[in-house]
Structure formats: structure tokens, C-alpha cells
Design a protein around this motif. Structure first.
Motif, PDB file in Angstrom:
ATOM      1  N   ILE A 209      32.629  14.485 -15.521  1.00 25.70           N
ATOM      2  CA  ILE A 209      32.032  13.256 -16.053  1.00 25.70           C
ATOM      3  C   ILE A 209      33.016  12.097 -15.928  1.00 25.70           C
ATOM      4  CG2 ILE A 209      31.230  12.115 -18.164  1.00 25.70           C
ATOM      5  CD1 ILE A 209      30.068  14.835 -19.017  1.00 25.70           C
ATOM      6  N   MET A 210      34.297  12.339 -16.277  1.00 25.57           N
ATOM      7  CA  MET A 210      35.303  11.288 -16.139  1.00 25.57           C
ATOM      8  C   MET A 210      35.505  10.913 -14.677  1.00 25.57           C
ATOM      9  SD  MET A 210      36.114  10.363 -19.100  1.00 25.57           S
ATOM     10  CE  MET A 210      37.370   9.231 -18.502  1.00 25.57           C
ATOM     11  N   PHE A 211      35.478  11.905 -13.813  1.00 28.55           N
ATOM     12  CA  PHE A 211      35.601  11.658 -12.382  1.00 28.55           C
ATOM     13  C   PHE A 211      34.425  10.817 -11.889  1.00 28.55           C
ATOM     14  CE2 PHE A 211      35.134  12.647  -7.896  1.00 28.55           C
ATOM     15  CZ  PHE A 211      36.438  12.646  -7.432  1.00 28.55           C
ATOM     16  N   SER A 212      33.241  11.086 -12.406  1.00 27.61           N
ATOM     17  CA  SER A 212      32.048  10.335 -12.016  1.00 27.61           C
ATOM     18  C   SER A 212      32.117   8.890 -12.504  1.00 27.61           C
ATOM     19  CB  SER A 212      30.791  11.007 -12.573  1.00 27.61           C
ATOM     20  OG  SER A 212      30.637  12.308 -12.051  1.00 27.61           O
ATOM     21  N   VAL A 213      32.616   8.685 -13.732  1.00 26.97           N
ATOM     22  CA  VAL A 213      32.789   7.329 -14.249  1.00 26.97           C
ATOM     23  C   VAL A 213      33.791   6.566 -13.377  1.00 26.97           C
ATOM     24  CG1 VAL A 213      33.636   5.949 -16.184  1.00 26.97           C
ATOM     25  CG2 VAL A 213      32.182   7.944 -16.610  1.00 26.97           C
ATOM     26  N   PHE A 214      34.864   7.233 -13.008  1.00 27.10           N
ATOM     27  CA  PHE A 214      35.866   6.624 -12.127  1.00 27.10           C
ATOM     28  C   PHE A 214      35.232   6.229 -10.795  1.00 27.10           C
ATOM     29  CE2 PHE A 214      38.868   7.405  -8.597  1.00 27.10           C
ATOM     30  CZ  PHE A 214      39.791   6.399  -8.859  1.00 27.10           C
ATOM     31  N   THR A 215      34.429   7.125 -10.216  1.00 27.89           N
ATOM     32  CA  THR A 215      33.762   6.844  -8.941  1.00 27.89           C
ATOM     33  C   THR A 215      32.828   5.652  -9.065  1.00 27.89           C
ATOM     34  OG1 THR A 215      33.872   9.169  -8.279  1.00 27.89           O
ATOM     35  CG2 THR A 215      32.242   7.789  -7.165  1.00 27.89           C
TER      36      THR A 215
ATOM     37  N   VAL B 279      40.579   4.304 -16.223  1.00 28.23           N
ATOM     38  CA  VAL B 279      39.903   5.600 -16.250  1.00 28.23           C
ATOM     39  C   VAL B 279      40.672   6.620 -15.418  1.00 28.23           C
ATOM     40  CG1 VAL B 279      37.785   6.839 -15.633  1.00 28.23           C
ATOM     41  CG2 VAL B 279      37.648   4.566 -16.668  1.00 28.23           C
ATOM     42  N   PHE B 280      41.292   6.137 -14.327  1.00 28.10           N
ATOM     43  CA  PHE B 280      42.058   7.048 -13.478  1.00 28.10           C
ATOM     44  C   PHE B 280      43.168   7.753 -14.262  1.00 28.10           C
ATOM     45  CE2 PHE B 280      45.879   7.798 -10.936  1.00 28.10           C
ATOM     46  CZ  PHE B 280      45.396   8.723 -10.040  1.00 28.10           C
ATOM     47  N   ILE B 281      43.759   7.064 -15.218  1.00 27.13           N
ATOM     48  CA  ILE B 281      44.815   7.679 -16.032  1.00 27.13           C
ATOM     49  C   ILE B 281      44.280   8.925 -16.734  1.00 27.13           C
ATOM     50  CG2 ILE B 281      46.361   7.338 -17.995  1.00 27.13           C
ATOM     51  CD1 ILE B 281      46.479   4.362 -17.244  1.00 27.13           C
ATOM     52  N   ARG B 282      43.043   8.823 -17.265  1.00 25.30           N
ATOM     53  CA  ARG B 282      42.422   9.984 -17.902  1.00 25.30           C
ATOM     54  C   ARG B 282      42.168  11.105 -16.896  1.00 25.30           C
ATOM     55  NH1 ARG B 282      39.285   9.463 -22.490  1.00 25.30           N
ATOM     56  NH2 ARG B 282      38.895  11.682 -22.140  1.00 25.30           N
ATOM     57  N   VAL B 283      41.673  10.712 -15.714  1.00 23.26           N
ATOM     58  CA  VAL B 283      41.396  11.705 -14.672  1.00 23.26           C
ATOM     59  C   VAL B 283      42.684  12.398 -14.251  1.00 23.26           C
ATOM     60  CG1 VAL B 283      40.542  12.028 -12.312  1.00 23.26           C
ATOM     61  CG2 VAL B 283      39.359  10.461 -13.852  1.00 23.26           C
ATOM     62  N   TRP B 284      43.754  11.637 -14.096  1.00 21.47           N
ATOM     63  CA  TRP B 284      45.044  12.176 -13.663  1.00 21.47           C
ATOM     64  C   TRP B 284      45.610  13.125 -14.720  1.00 21.47           C
ATOM     65  CZ3 TRP B 284      50.088   8.891 -12.690  1.00 21.47           C
ATOM     66  CH2 TRP B 284      50.989   9.666 -11.956  1.00 21.47           C
ATOM     67  N   ARG B 285      45.552  12.702 -15.974  1.00 13.71           N
ATOM     68  CA  ARG B 285      46.069  13.554 -17.047  1.00 13.71           C
ATOM     69  C   ARG B 285      45.275  14.834 -17.146  1.00 13.71           C
ATOM     70  NH1 ARG B 285      47.030   9.028 -21.848  1.00 13.71           N
ATOM     71  NH2 ARG B 285      48.978   8.163 -21.008  1.00 13.71           N
ATOM     72  N   SER B 286      43.962  14.737 -17.005  1.00  8.21           N
ATOM     73  CA  SER B 286      43.119  15.924 -17.040  1.00  8.21           C
ATOM     74  C   SER B 286      43.447  16.862 -15.899  1.00  8.21           C
ATOM     75  CB  SER B 286      41.651  15.516 -16.977  1.00  8.21           C
ATOM     76  OG  SER B 286      40.808  16.636 -16.939  1.00  8.21           O
ATOM     77  N   SER B 287      43.737  16.288 -14.730  1.00  8.57           N
ATOM     78  CA  SER B 287      44.093  17.091 -13.578  1.00  8.57           C
ATOM     79  C   SER B 287      45.432  17.792 -13.791  1.00  8.57           C
ATOM     80  CB  SER B 287      44.166  16.206 -12.328  1.00  8.57           C
ATOM     81  OG  SER B 287      44.613  16.934 -11.201  1.00  8.57           O
TER      82      SER B 287
ATOM     83  N   HIS C 282      46.736  18.605 -16.602  1.00  5.93           N
ATOM     84  CA  HIS C 282      46.551  19.647 -17.631  1.00  5.93           C
ATOM     85  C   HIS C 282      45.937  20.900 -17.027  1.00  5.93           C
ATOM     86  CE1 HIS C 282      45.673  21.473 -21.500  1.00  5.93           C
ATOM     87  NE2 HIS C 282      44.409  21.634 -21.121  1.00  5.93           N
ATOM     88  N   GLN C 283      44.957  20.683 -16.107  1.00  5.76           N
ATOM     89  CA  GLN C 283      44.296  21.830 -15.480  1.00  5.76           C
ATOM     90  C   GLN C 283      45.267  22.610 -14.613  1.00  5.76           C
ATOM     91  OE1 GLN C 283      41.511  21.147 -12.204  1.00  5.76           O
ATOM     92  NE2 GLN C 283      39.998  22.395 -13.276  1.00  5.76           N
ATOM     93  N   GLU C 284      46.104  21.854 -13.836  1.00  9.03           N
ATOM     94  CA  GLU C 284      47.042  22.507 -12.923  1.00  9.03           C
ATOM     95  C   GLU C 284      48.149  23.232 -13.650  1.00  9.03           C
ATOM     96  OE1 GLU C 284      48.306  19.395 -10.379  1.00  9.03           O
ATOM     97  OE2 GLU C 284      46.386  19.204  -9.341  1.00  9.03           O
ATOM     98  N   SER C 285      48.499  22.718 -14.854  1.00 10.52           N
ATOM     99  CA  SER C 285      49.568  23.366 -15.610  1.00 10.52           C
ATOM    100  C   SER C 285      49.061  24.640 -16.294  1.00 10.52           C
ATOM    101  CB  SER C 285      50.104  22.405 -16.669  1.00 10.52           C
ATOM    102  OG  SER C 285      49.087  22.035 -17.582  1.00 10.52           O
TER     103      SER C 285
END
Length: 394
Positions: A217-223, A381-389, A391-394
Motif C-alpha cells: 500500500i505504501m509502495f502504491s501511494v509512492f507510485t 513517502v519514500f522514506i517510509r518505503v525505504w525503512r519498511s524495506s 526492516h524486511q531485509e533485516s
């Protein structure tokens, strides 16, 4: 090791074959779109009808993607839907036999619907096929070939029109790439009949990818914000013509140059995404902040520079955005995700075009600020997407 080499070999063959398919498809429909307005006018359509026909086609083309993506996931008929969508390109050469604007309108709209049908399953197939070599690189190669067709299509139709003086011969000429295209789709289908099993058999890296949840959803908002804040080429060219910075014949050349930049940047951006990750999305809104001040500038050099940045951003959008979805959405939901993504992607351009166009007509001096502010919001919004990414990778 032998299995890895085999997977790489199959992956590259599928990517290149589908890239050539996209190239031929662009020759067909981009060539036709470059003369669609004048052709409809010769059949008696008014300017309002031309706008209505093209607008209806684009709307239906994006709306149907929601359905085709969901159907692709539920039936796993990725190839059948892709073949059906490409098969509907037959409507373009059939324009040679139309004698009324009503029939031509139906064919133009059907072509757009066909693109909507094939886009989500085709992107899903590519997401599976590119897994062994890096999705960024795979989508980058595909975009490179695709944009070659986008440049070649209008040029071929222009040459045919100049040589014959009629539209019929130009449309008839498009039967040739259509026949080759269908043959290549069938070859690719036979080479990789089950794309899902191919990824499962050779790649385990993304086995923990999630479904359509908060991150998507955050990725979609960013797009949505990226495309809504991205100054479209028609508005750049409109400004250049209205202000006398460029003459009419220079506009197609400027667009061709932008598409060549797109083609050149796509594989580079794809490879960098494979090594650096989602940070490669950040240039999209950053360019979106700068672009309107250049595209609505009052110097030819600013228009040229805006075309270059337009091409760079499009190369990143078409490559990195699609690759990022594949890396973050589970196999079972990927067609649906691409359907949603493509719809949001088109909706952003539609919303942004209306908003910025209205501002340009009524408050010209403030028009650049609107897309710039939307692009700034995309950066946030990208900051949220980046942080979420992270977190997922860690």
C-alpha cells in the motif's frame, strides 16, 4: 552449477524474446498512435471525438488490468492472457480496411483493451523469468528493447505515409511485425510453459515475500505520487510550441531523443537496483521536483534538458518500479499486484495531467510548483518505503 547455467540461459532467452515482442508491439501501436488523430479526422471525426476516443481507450486499457491481473493469479493462465492481449494488436493493421470513424474508434479502443489484458500477466512472466539473473537487469533489458520499438514505430509510419500519401499502406505494413510477434510469443510460451515453477525451481531468495499488505500500500501511494507529480511530455511539448521555443517538426525528434535516453538508462538502472536496492527509486521524485521548472522554462536549452531528465526518469520507472514489486510480492499474488500497480501508475499520470494542465491554463506562473510539491510528498513517502524495506531485509 549446470542447473544455474541452464536457468541463466533460459532466463536470458525469454527476456530477449519478450523484449523483441515488446519492440514489435511498440512498432505497431506506437506507430498507429502517432497518426491516430489525423487519421480519425480524415474519417470525419471532430477534435472532441478524437479526444473522447483516445481518453476512453486509455481508461478502459488501465481499468481492465485490475481484472486481468486477478484472473492471471486465479487461473495461472499467464501465457494465454498474454497471447490474447498481443493477439488483439491485429486491430491496428485492420485499420487499413475501415471506412468510418466509428469502426476506427472501435479498433483503437480494442487495441488499448488488449494492452490492458496482457500487461499484468506479461510482467508476472518477466518477474519469474528474471529471477535467476537479477530482476532489475532483466526488466532493464526488456525496457531497452521496448523503447527501440517506441522510437521506430512512428518513424516507420511517417516514412510510409510520406512515401505513399495514404494511411492504408502504412497500416497494411504493420501486418508484418504482427505476424512475427505472434510467432515469437508462441516460441517463448513453449520455452517456458510454467513460469511459476521455473522461479520456484531455481530461486529461493524471495520465498518469504509477502502478499498485498501494508508495504505494498505504501509502495502504491509512492507510485501514485511519483506519476501524479511527473510532468508529462505532452505538456512539455505544448509549452514549447505555445511559447515559440520549438517548431512543430522538432517535437517528434525531441520525443525520440527522450525515448533513446530511456532505452539507454533502463539496463543501467536495473543493474544498479540489483546491487544497491530500493534506493534507486529515489531519483524518480527528485527528478519530478526539478523537471517542471525546466519543462515550463523559457529557454530551448531548458526544454532539451527537460527531455533528457524525462527519459532518465521513464527508464527508471519502467525498470525499477516493476522489479521492486516482484521482489516484494509472493508468487501467488504477483499478477494481482501488477494489475493494481499498472492501474495506479496510469491513474497518477491522468490526475497529474489534469491538475497541472489546469494550473498552466489559469495560473501559468505557479504551474511548476504543483508537480514539484507532489514529487516532494513522494520523497517523504519514500522514506517510509525505504525503512519498511530495510526492516524486511533485516
Amino acid at each position: 552449477m549446470h542447473l544455474d547455467r541452464t536457468a541463466h540461459h533460459i532466463a536470458y532467452r525469454i527476456i530477449i524474446i519478450l523484449g523483441i515482442v515488446a519492440l514489435l508491439g511498440d512498432i505497431i501501436y506506437e506507430g498507429a498512435r502517432s497518426i491516430s488523430g489525423p487519421y480519425l479526422l480524415t474519417l470525419g471525426a471532430s477534435a472532441v471525438l478524437v479526444g473522447t476516443i483516445t481518453g476512453a481507450g486509455e481508461f478502459l486499457g488501465y481499468a481492465v488490468r485490475l481484472i486481468s491481473g486477478r484472473v492471471a493469479d486465479s487461473t495461472r493462465m499467464y501465457w494465454a492472457l498474454t497471447a490474447l492481449g498481443y493477439g488483439m494488436l491485429i486491430t491496428v493493421p485492420l485499420l487499413a480496411f475501415t471506412g468510418s470513424w466509428e469502426m476506427a474508434a472501435v479498433l483503437f479502443i480494442l487495441e488499448r483493451i488488449g494492452k490492458g489484458i496482457r500487461s499484468p500477466p506479461k510482467d508476472t512472466i518477466l518477474s519469474h523469468a528474471t529471477a535467476p539473473i537479477g530482476r532489475g537487469m532483466g526488466f532493464g533489458i526488456h525496457e531497452l528493447l521496448d523503447q527501440i520499438g517506441a522510437v521506430a514505430g512512428p518513424v516507420i509510419l511517417a516514412v510510409a505515409l510520406a512515401g505513399t500519401g495514404t494511411y492504408k499502406e502504412g497500416f497494411l505494413l504493420l501486418f508484418i511485425p504482427f505476424i512475427i510477434l505472434i510467432g515469437l510469443v508462441l516460441v517463448a510460451w513453449r520455452l517456458l510453459p510454467d513460469p511459476v515453477s521455473f522461479e520456484k525451481g531455481h530461486i529461493a531468495l524471495y520465498s518469504e515475500a509477502t502478499g498485498i499488505g501494508r508495504e505494498f500500500i505504501m509502495f502504491s501511494v509512492f507510485t501514485l505520487l511519483c506519476t501524479a507529480g511527473f510532468l508529462s511530455f505532452p505538456l512539455i511539448s505544448f509549452h514549447a510550441l505555445q511559447t515559440g521555443l520549438m517548431v512543430a517538426y522538432e517535437i517528434p525528434l525531441l520525443y525520440a531523443g527522450a525515448m533513446l535516453v530511456d532505452a539507454a538508462i533502463a539496463p543501467i538502472a536495473g543493474r544498479l537496483y540489483d546491487t544497491k536496492g530500493i534506493i534507486l527509486l529515489l531519483p524518480i521524485p527528485l527528478i519530478g521536483i526539478i523537471l517542471p521548472f525546466l519543462g515550463f522554462g523559457m529557454g530551448r536549452e531548458l526544454i532539451f534538458l527537460s527531455a533528457i531528465l524525462f527519459g532518465i526518469s521513464m527508464g527508471i520507472q519502467e525498470t525499477v518500479l516493476r522489479a521492486a514489486i516482484a521482489d516484494r510480492i509472493h508468487i501467488s499474488k504477483r499478477g494481482t499486484a501488477y494489475g493494481i500497480f499498472n492501474t495506479i501508475y496510469g491513474a497518477g499520470f491522468f490526475i497529474g495531467g489534469i491538475l497541472v494542465g489546469w494550473m498552466y491554463e489559469n495560473y501559468t506562473a505557479f504551474a511548476p510548483a504543483v508537480p514539484a510539491m507532489v514529487s516532494l510528498a513522494a520523497c517523504i513517502v519514500f522514506i517510509r518505503v525505504w525503512r519498511s524495506s530495510d526492516h524486511q531485509e533485516s
